[in-house]
Design a protein around this motif. Structure first.
Motif, PDB file in Angstrom:
ATOM      1  N   ILE A  62      36.221  39.483  42.414  1.00  0.00           N
ATOM      2  CA  ILE A  62      37.287  38.823  41.650  1.00  0.00           C
ATOM      3  C   ILE A  62      38.449  39.770  41.394  1.00  0.00           C
ATOM      4  O   ILE A  62      39.610  39.426  41.615  1.00  0.00           O
ATOM      5  CB  ILE A  62      36.731  38.237  40.336  1.00  0.00           C
ATOM      6  CG1 ILE A  62      35.769  37.082  40.672  1.00  0.00           C
ATOM      7  CG2 ILE A  62      37.855  37.749  39.435  1.00  0.00           C
ATOM      8  CD1 ILE A  62      35.054  36.504  39.487  1.00  0.00           C
ATOM      9  N   LYS A  63      38.176  40.990  40.953  1.00  0.00           N
ATOM     10  CA  LYS A  63      39.238  41.951  40.672  1.00  0.00           C
ATOM     11  C   LYS A  63      39.979  42.338  41.958  1.00  0.00           C
ATOM     12  O   LYS A  63      41.196  42.456  41.967  1.00  0.00           O
ATOM     13  CB  LYS A  63      38.645  43.191  40.003  1.00  0.00           C
ATOM     14  CG  LYS A  63      39.677  44.113  39.407  1.00  0.00           C
ATOM     15  CD  LYS A  63      38.970  45.219  38.622  1.00  0.00           C
ATOM     16  CE  LYS A  63      39.946  46.060  37.856  1.00  0.00           C
ATOM     17  NZ  LYS A  63      39.268  47.103  37.103  1.00  0.00           N
ATOM     18  N   THR A  64      39.250  42.502  43.046  1.00  0.00           N
ATOM     19  CA  THR A  64      39.863  42.842  44.323  1.00  0.00           C
ATOM     20  C   THR A  64      40.802  41.734  44.772  1.00  0.00           C
ATOM     21  O   THR A  64      41.903  41.997  45.261  1.00  0.00           O
ATOM     22  CB  THR A  64      38.778  43.080  45.391  1.00  0.00           C
ATOM     23  OG1 THR A  64      37.940  44.137  44.944  1.00  0.00           O
ATOM     24  CG2 THR A  64      39.374  43.449  46.729  1.00  0.00           C
ATOM     25  N   THR A  65      40.386  40.500  44.605  1.00  0.00           N
ATOM     26  CA  THR A  65      41.227  39.364  44.970  1.00  0.00           C
ATOM     27  C   THR A  65      42.507  39.356  44.142  1.00  0.00           C
ATOM     28  O   THR A  65      43.602  39.145  44.674  1.00  0.00           O
ATOM     29  CB  THR A  65      40.446  38.048  44.782  1.00  0.00           C
ATOM     30  OG1 THR A  65      39.274  38.100  45.580  1.00  0.00           O
ATOM     31  CG2 THR A  65      41.274  36.852  45.191  1.00  0.00           C
ATOM     32  N   LYS A  66      42.395  39.605  42.861  1.00  0.00           N
ATOM     33  CA  LYS A  66      43.586  39.633  42.002  1.00  0.00           C
ATOM     34  C   LYS A  66      44.531  40.763  42.394  1.00  0.00           C
ATOM     35  O   LYS A  66      45.747  40.580  42.444  1.00  0.00           O
ATOM     36  CB  LYS A  66      43.177  39.769  40.532  1.00  0.00           C
ATOM     37  CG  LYS A  66      42.563  38.514  39.963  1.00  0.00           C
ATOM     38  CD  LYS A  66      42.140  38.709  38.523  1.00  0.00           C
ATOM     39  CE  LYS A  66      41.472  37.469  37.981  1.00  0.00           C
ATOM     40  NZ  LYS A  66      41.005  37.642  36.603  1.00  0.00           N
TER      41      LYS A  66
ATOM     42  N   PHE B 237      44.799  36.888  52.216  1.00  0.00           N
ATOM     43  CA  PHE B 237      43.634  37.680  52.606  1.00  0.00           C
ATOM     44  C   PHE B 237      43.675  39.042  51.919  1.00  0.00           C
ATOM     45  O   PHE B 237      43.913  40.057  52.549  1.00  0.00           O
ATOM     46  CB  PHE B 237      43.606  37.868  54.120  1.00  0.00           C
ATOM     47  CG  PHE B 237      43.620  36.580  54.864  1.00  0.00           C
ATOM     48  CD1 PHE B 237      42.482  35.804  54.931  1.00  0.00           C
ATOM     49  CD2 PHE B 237      44.766  36.135  55.479  1.00  0.00           C
ATOM     50  CE1 PHE B 237      42.484  34.603  55.614  1.00  0.00           C
ATOM     51  CE2 PHE B 237      44.784  34.939  56.163  1.00  0.00           C
ATOM     52  CZ  PHE B 237      43.646  34.166  56.234  1.00  0.00           C
ATOM     53  N   PRO B 238      43.432  39.077  50.615  1.00  0.00           N
ATOM     54  CA  PRO B 238      43.595  40.328  49.878  1.00  0.00           C
ATOM     55  C   PRO B 238      42.479  41.340  50.115  1.00  0.00           C
ATOM     56  O   PRO B 238      41.317  40.977  50.178  1.00  0.00           O
ATOM     57  CB  PRO B 238      43.600  39.880  48.427  1.00  0.00           C
ATOM     58  CG  PRO B 238      42.783  38.643  48.443  1.00  0.00           C
ATOM     59  CD  PRO B 238      43.050  37.978  49.775  1.00  0.00           C
ATOM     60  N   PHE B 239      42.903  42.593  50.268  1.00  0.00           N
ATOM     61  CA  PHE B 239      41.971  43.720  50.265  1.00  0.00           C
ATOM     62  C   PHE B 239      40.679  43.430  51.011  1.00  0.00           C
ATOM     63  O   PHE B 239      39.611  43.431  50.427  1.00  0.00           O
ATOM     64  CB  PHE B 239      41.620  44.082  48.837  1.00  0.00           C
ATOM     65  CG  PHE B 239      42.566  45.031  48.183  1.00  0.00           C
ATOM     66  CD1 PHE B 239      42.156  45.724  47.066  1.00  0.00           C
ATOM     67  CD2 PHE B 239      43.836  45.244  48.660  1.00  0.00           C
ATOM     68  CE1 PHE B 239      42.999  46.601  46.425  1.00  0.00           C
ATOM     69  CE2 PHE B 239      44.695  46.115  48.045  1.00  0.00           C
ATOM     70  CZ  PHE B 239      44.278  46.798  46.918  1.00  0.00           C
TER      71      PHE B 239
ATOM     72  N   ALA C 148      36.646  48.118  49.090  1.00  0.00           N
ATOM     73  CA  ALA C 148      37.397  47.602  47.941  1.00  0.00           C
ATOM     74  C   ALA C 148      36.541  46.645  47.124  1.00  0.00           C
ATOM     75  O   ALA C 148      36.543  46.693  45.890  1.00  0.00           O
ATOM     76  CB  ALA C 148      38.670  46.902  48.412  1.00  0.00           C
ATOM     77  N   TYR C 149      35.783  45.777  47.811  1.00  0.00           N
ATOM     78  CA  TYR C 149      34.918  44.851  47.096  1.00  0.00           C
ATOM     79  C   TYR C 149      33.826  45.586  46.333  1.00  0.00           C
ATOM     80  O   TYR C 149      33.468  45.202  45.229  1.00  0.00           O
ATOM     81  CB  TYR C 149      34.288  43.840  48.059  1.00  0.00           C
ATOM     82  CG  TYR C 149      35.277  42.822  48.563  1.00  0.00           C
ATOM     83  CD1 TYR C 149      35.911  41.957  47.681  1.00  0.00           C
ATOM     84  CD2 TYR C 149      35.581  42.731  49.908  1.00  0.00           C
ATOM     85  CE1 TYR C 149      36.822  41.027  48.136  1.00  0.00           C
ATOM     86  CE2 TYR C 149      36.498  41.795  50.370  1.00  0.00           C
ATOM     87  CZ  TYR C 149      37.111  40.946  49.475  1.00  0.00           C
ATOM     88  OH  TYR C 149      38.012  40.026  49.922  1.00  0.00           O
ATOM     89  N   GLU C 150      33.288  46.657  46.919  1.00  0.00           N
ATOM     90  CA  GLU C 150      32.255  47.436  46.237  1.00  0.00           C
ATOM     91  C   GLU C 150      32.817  48.133  45.012  1.00  0.00           C
ATOM     92  O   GLU C 150      32.171  48.207  43.973  1.00  0.00           O
ATOM     93  CB  GLU C 150      31.660  48.470  47.187  1.00  0.00           C
ATOM     94  CG  GLU C 150      30.603  47.911  48.105  1.00  0.00           C
ATOM     95  CD  GLU C 150      29.997  48.991  48.986  1.00  0.00           C
ATOM     96  OE1 GLU C 150      29.865  50.148  48.527  1.00  0.00           O
ATOM     97  OE2 GLU C 150      29.672  48.672  50.147  1.00  0.00           O
ATOM     98  N   LYS C 151      34.014  48.677  45.148  1.00  0.00           N
ATOM     99  CA  LYS C 151      34.589  49.463  44.062  1.00  0.00           C
ATOM    100  C   LYS C 151      35.042  48.607  42.880  1.00  0.00           C
ATOM    101  O   LYS C 151      34.806  48.942  41.733  1.00  0.00           O
ATOM    102  CB  LYS C 151      35.761  50.294  44.583  1.00  0.00           C
ATOM    103  CG  LYS C 151      36.341  51.222  43.539  1.00  0.00           C
ATOM    104  CD  LYS C 151      37.321  52.183  44.129  1.00  0.00           C
ATOM    105  CE  LYS C 151      37.787  53.156  43.063  1.00  0.00           C
ATOM    106  NZ  LYS C 151      38.639  54.183  43.583  1.00  0.00           N
TER     107      LYS C 151
END
Length: 139
Positions: free
Chosen positions: A115-119, A101-103, A108-111
């Motif tokens: 995909i990048k947030t998940t990584k 359950f990343p970020f 975080a998703y907006e910023k």
């Protein structure tokens, strides 16, 4: 007649990023200008991903709570088993929670985009997992 939402407003700013993949956005999905997408496919995938995250948030909170309780109990109470197992287990569980359950914050998703947030979240989770295993083995 009720006010209808305006759909698919084209972006004019090249700095607006897709809310899902982080590429340059082509349109906003509604008149709040809070979500922009590069394609309708990204819009659909983002909607599916956010619904899944909302359904699984309770497991994220449970995983974090158990991890913190394990870490704190290993430091505070005297158990008959070695403290490194409790602390290492807590850290490993924290790592697993972060991997799965990343970020999970909308900010975080907006910023960074989905995909990048998940990584990033999975990378941090992997580091926490490795630290937990290290504590278990070396502690």
């Amino acid at each position: 007649m009720g006010k209808e939402k305006i759909k698919y407003i084209p972006t004019t700013d090249r700095n607006v990023k897709c809310s899902y993949c982080g590429k340059q956005a082509q349109f906003y999905s509604d008149d709040t200008f809070s979500k922009a997408y590069c394609s309708k496919k990204c819009e659909k995938l983002h909607s599916i991903a956010l619904d899944k995250i909302k359904r699984n948030m309770k497991w994220f909170y449970i995983g974090i709570a158990i991890s913190v309780l394990l870490l704190l109990s290993g430091a505070v109470w005297n158990f008959s088993i070695d403290k490194k197992y409790i602390a290492g287990g807590g850290m490993a569980l924290l790592g697993i929670t972060l991997i799965l359950f990343p970020f999970c914050t909308p900010e975080a998703y907006e910023k960074y985009g989905y995909i990048k947030t998940t990584k990033i979240g999975r990378g941090l989770g992997l580091l926490a997992e490795l630290l937990g295993i290290l504590i278990l083995l070396v502690g």
